[in-house]
Write an enzyme that holds these catalytic residues in place. Structure first.
Site, mmCIF file in Angstrom:
data_model
loop_
_atom_site.group_PDB
_atom_site.id
_atom_site.type_symbol
_atom_site.label_atom_id
_atom_site.label_comp_id
_atom_site.label_asym_id
_atom_site.label_seq_id
_atom_site.Cartn_x
_atom_site.Cartn_y
_atom_site.Cartn_z
ATOM 1 N N ASN A 140 0.823 -1.220 0.000
ATOM 2 C CA ASN A 140 0.000 0.000 0.000
ATOM 3 C C ASN A 140 0.856 1.268 0.000
ATOM 4 O O ASN A 140 0.355 2.365 0.218
ATOM 5 C CB ASN A 140 -0.953 0.010 1.206
ATOM 6 N N GLU A 147 1.802 4.381 7.398
ATOM 7 C CA GLU A 147 0.739 3.954 6.501
ATOM 8 C C GLU A 147 0.253 5.152 5.675
ATOM 9 O O GLU A 147 0.524 6.313 6.030
ATOM 10 C CB GLU A 147 -0.419 3.396 7.330
#
Ligand code: GLP
Length: 258
Positions: A140, A147
Site C-alpha cells: 500500500n 501507513e
C-alpha cells in the site's frame, strides 16, 4: 516550494540479484563505520544473508551502535518470534556477531509509547543521525509503518496498522487475530533525515506501489513517494517490481552488476 529529486534506479534481473546488489552497498557503508537504518520484512532476508557473506571477515563487534531499526510492533512479549527485534537478532545481529546494544529498536512494550518514541529519536540523534537508511515498501506504499495518510513531517510515534498491512503479516503470526494493531515507527521526516536512502523492492506484488512512489503524486497517500524529496536516494529493484513503470528514462538497462 519543495524540491523534487529523481532517485537513482538500479534494475536487476531478479530478487536475488537485487538483494546482492543492495548488500554490496550496505557492506561498504558498514565497513566505512556508517550507521545503518534497518528495515525488516521478507524482501530484506536475502539481503541480510548476502551481507553476512560479504562481511565475514569484518569486525563490527565492540564498535558501538551499528544499526537502528525503523519500527517495532506494540505489545509483543520480549523475544516473540514475529517481533522485529527477534527478526533482526536472527537475520542481522547473530550472523554478524553483534552485541546487544549495537542495534537500537523501538521499545514496543513500553507503557509510555510517546516516551518510547521520543527515546528512539534521541537514540538516532545520539549517534549523529543515520547514514544509510534501508527501506522496503508495503504493497500500500508504506515505509517503516508509516501507513497511507502519514504526514510527510511525521517523526517517531505510535501508529495504527492498516487492515491490509495486518493481513500481509498474518502468516508470520500464525493467524490474523494474533497480528498487533499498533506499532512504533520512525516517521517520514525521521527517514528523510538520513544522509542516504536505499530502497529494495522486489516482486510483482510491489509493482503498483513502486510505480505510485516513483511516478505518482508526492504526498501522504503514498508515504514511499517521500523518497523523491531526498537528494540522495537509490532504489534497487528487480524486473518484476519495475514492470509497471511508464517512464522509460527511469528504467535504462539492467545494471551490468545485476
Ligand atoms: C513491514 C515493515 C516494512 C517493510 C514492509 C514490507 O510492514 N514495517 O519496513 O518494508 O513490511 O515487507 P515485505 O518485504 O515482507 O513485503
Amino acid at each position: 516550494m519543495r524540491t523534487v529529486f529523481q532517485p537513482r534506479l538500479i534494475l536487476c534481473r531478479d530478487a536475488l540479484a537485487a538483494a546482492e546488489q543492495t548488500a554490496v552497498h550496505v557492506a561498504a557503508a558498514l565497513r566505512g563505520h556508517q550507521v545503518l537504518g534497518l528495515a525488516t520484512g521478507a524482501t530484506m532476508l536475502p539481503l541480510y544473508e548476502a551481507l553476512h557473506e560479504q562481511l565475514k571477515d569484518a569486525r563490527l563487534a565492540g564498535r558501538g551502535v551499528v544499526g537502528i531499526a525503523l519500527d517495532e510492533y506494540v505489545g509483543l512479549a520480549a523475544g516473540h518470534r514475529a517481533s522485529f527485534a527477534a527478526y533482526l537478532d536472527r537475520a542481522f545481529m547473530m550472523p554478524l556477531r553483534l552485541d546487544n546494544g549495537q542495534v537500537v529498536i523501538p521499545d514496543g512494550i513500553a507503557a509510555d509509547r510517546a516516551g518510547a518514541a521520543a527515546r528512539h529519536e534521541a537514540a538516532i540523534a545520539a549517534v549523529g543521525g543515520i547514514d544509510l537508511q534501508l527501506l522496503g515498501i508495503g504493497a500500500n506504499g508504506h515505509i517503516g509503518f508509516n501507513e497511507p495518510g502519514s504526514a510527510l513531517d511525521s517523526v517517531t510515534r505510535d501508529v495504527t496498522l492498516a487492515p491490509d498491512t495486518r493481513l500481509a503479516q498474518a502468516q508470520a503470526f500464525g493467524s490474523l487475530a494474533n497480528v498487533p494493531y499498533q506499532a512504533i515507527t520512525a516517521g517520514i521526516a525521521t527517514i528523510l533525515a538520513a544522509r542516504e536512502l536505499l530502497m529494495l523492492v522486489t516482486g510483482e506484488a510491489k509493482a503498483v506501489a513502486l510505480t505510485a512512489a516513483l511516478e505518482g503524486a508526492i504526498g501522504p497517500h503514498c508515504p514511499a513517494s517521500a523518497l523523491r524529496l531526498h537528494p540522495n536516494a537509490v532504489v534497487i529493484c528487480d524486473v518484476a517490481a519495475a514492470s509497471l513503470l511508464q517512464d522509460r528514462s527511469l528504467i535504462e538497462e539492467i545494471s551490468e552488476t545485476c
